[in-house]
Design a protein around this motif. Structure first.
Motif, PDB file in Angstrom:
ATOM      1  N   VAL A  97      -0.716  -4.567   8.585  1.00 39.66           N
ATOM      2  CA  VAL A  97      -1.552  -5.133   7.523  1.00 39.66           C
ATOM      3  C   VAL A  97      -3.013  -5.031   7.936  1.00 39.66           C
ATOM      4  CG1 VAL A  97      -1.971  -7.137   6.091  1.00 39.66           C
ATOM      5  CG2 VAL A  97       0.317  -6.726   6.991  1.00 39.66           C
ATOM      6  N   VAL A  98      -3.834  -4.465   7.046  1.00 38.37           N
ATOM      7  CA  VAL A  98      -5.276  -4.342   7.272  1.00 38.37           C
ATOM      8  C   VAL A  98      -5.975  -5.178   6.217  1.00 38.37           C
ATOM      9  CG1 VAL A  98      -7.238  -2.772   7.476  1.00 38.37           C
ATOM     10  CG2 VAL A  98      -4.948  -2.001   8.155  1.00 38.37           C
ATOM     11  N   GLY A  99      -6.578  -6.296   6.628  1.00 34.96           N
ATOM     12  CA  GLY A  99      -7.186  -7.221   5.685  1.00 34.96           C
ATOM     13  C   GLY A  99      -8.686  -7.303   5.849  1.00 34.96           C
ATOM     14  N   SER A 100      -9.409  -7.065   4.754  1.00 29.40           N
ATOM     15  CA  SER A 100     -10.869  -7.080   4.770  1.00 29.40           C
ATOM     16  C   SER A 100     -11.396  -8.308   4.050  1.00 29.40           C
ATOM     17  CB  SER A 100     -11.395  -5.808   4.086  1.00 29.40           C
ATOM     18  OG  SER A 100     -12.802  -5.822   3.988  1.00 29.40           O
ATOM     19  N   SER A 101     -12.232  -9.107   4.717  1.00 22.64           N
ATOM     20  CA  SER A 101     -12.871 -10.288   4.136  1.00 22.64           C
ATOM     21  C   SER A 101     -11.814 -11.253   3.586  1.00 22.64           C
ATOM     22  CB  SER A 101     -13.874  -9.851   3.065  1.00 22.64           C
ATOM     23  OG  SER A 101     -14.680 -10.930   2.667  1.00 22.64           O
ATOM     24  N   MET A 102     -11.802 -11.516   2.278  1.00 25.03           N
ATOM     25  CA  MET A 102     -10.757 -12.366   1.717  1.00 25.03           C
ATOM     26  C   MET A 102      -9.376 -11.792   2.005  1.00 25.03           C
ATOM     27  SD  MET A 102      -8.516 -12.985  -1.090  1.00 25.03           S
ATOM     28  CE  MET A 102      -9.062 -12.184  -2.593  1.00 25.03           C
ATOM     29  N   GLY A 103      -9.280 -10.454   2.109  1.00 26.84           N
ATOM     30  CA  GLY A 103      -8.017  -9.832   2.478  1.00 26.84           C
ATOM     31  C   GLY A 103      -7.556 -10.226   3.860  1.00 26.84           C
TER      32      GLY A 103
END
Length: 247
Positions: A97-103
């Motif tokens: 899983v690659v989550g950016s900011s809110m992700g």
């Protein structure tokens, strides 16, 4: 470019997505608030994964991009349900899983809901609990009054048009906080954070690093990188972090 495909969720929302078939684990990109799957990082990583024969999934939360719904009526819990529908219905297992900011917050919520599915995680300027620690904590009394009276307030952004912050977003966010209770991450985690980020501070990255219960978690601070974290050198760092997880 392949055509956009749509997934109907159990909650009746229609989620737009692009899925690349390939070798697992499936890399799943979770974008930021008001971002969409056509952003630089999401599209770049799709090409990178395809070139390596890797499975990859990018999608739009409801109220974002090509998915159904309006952003202003959404909340962290709705988007969490979208994530669960996407990974359960489209990604298979295991996941990177690659989550950016809110992700990044969404990635942590996914880890709490589906820990057995995740082989590893990369966060980029992760913003866990930002509705409480970012918005609510900095609201003036006038803004809090307006939120209670009108159900929403407008917040400026350094990176795009102003955000409409709703009472529902704030209240639902309080039910999704991840930095108040134990946070077990039983897989390798790589966190990337720019020092010139005006949306998410290095203090938030350090707080997450200190709070999480993880046997293999590393934080890389990148001097002068901003919240977008999407220029050439930053994209290379994201690739390297995923490679490190996959290896």
């Amino acid at each position: 470019m392949t055509a956009t495909t749509f997934l109907d969720t159990p909650q009746g929302r229609r989620i737009a997505y692009h899925r690349t078939e390939g070798q697992g684990p499936c890399i799943v990109f979770l974008g930021g608030l008001k971002s969409d799957m056509e952003g630089t990082k999401a599209v770049h990583l799709e090409a990178w994964a395809r070139a390596r024969g890797r499975a990859y999934l990018r999608f739009d939360y409801s109220g974002h991009g090509e998915s159904s719904g309006s952003f202003e009526v959404g909340c962290i819990g709705d988007w969490h349900e979208d994530v669960l529908a996407a990974v359960d219905g489209l990604a298979g297992a295991p996941l990177v899983v690659v989550g950016s900011s809110m992700g990044g917050w969404q990635a942590l919520l996914l880890a709490r809901a589906r820990p057995q599915r995740i082989a590893g995680m990369v966060t980029i300027a992760a913003a866990p609990d930002f509705t409480e620690d970012g918005y609510w904590a900095r609201f003036t009394e006038d803004q809090k009054t307006a939120l209670d009276r009108d159900g929403q307030v407008e917040m400026p952004s350094d990176y795009m048009e102003p955000y409409i912050i709703t009472r529902r977003l704030i209240e639902d966010g309080r039910n999704r906080l991840v930095l108040r209770d134990p946070l077990r991450l039983p897989f390798p985690v790589r966190c990337l954070q720019g020092t010139a980020d005006t949306a998410v501070s290095t203090a938030t990255a350090l707080r997450l690093l200190d709070h999480a219960d993880c046997d293999d978690m590393r934080l890389l601070l990148v001097k002068d990188a901003d919240h977008r974290f999407s220029d050439g050198p930053c994209l290379t760092l994201i690739e390297a972090a995923i490679d490190d997880i996959l290896s």
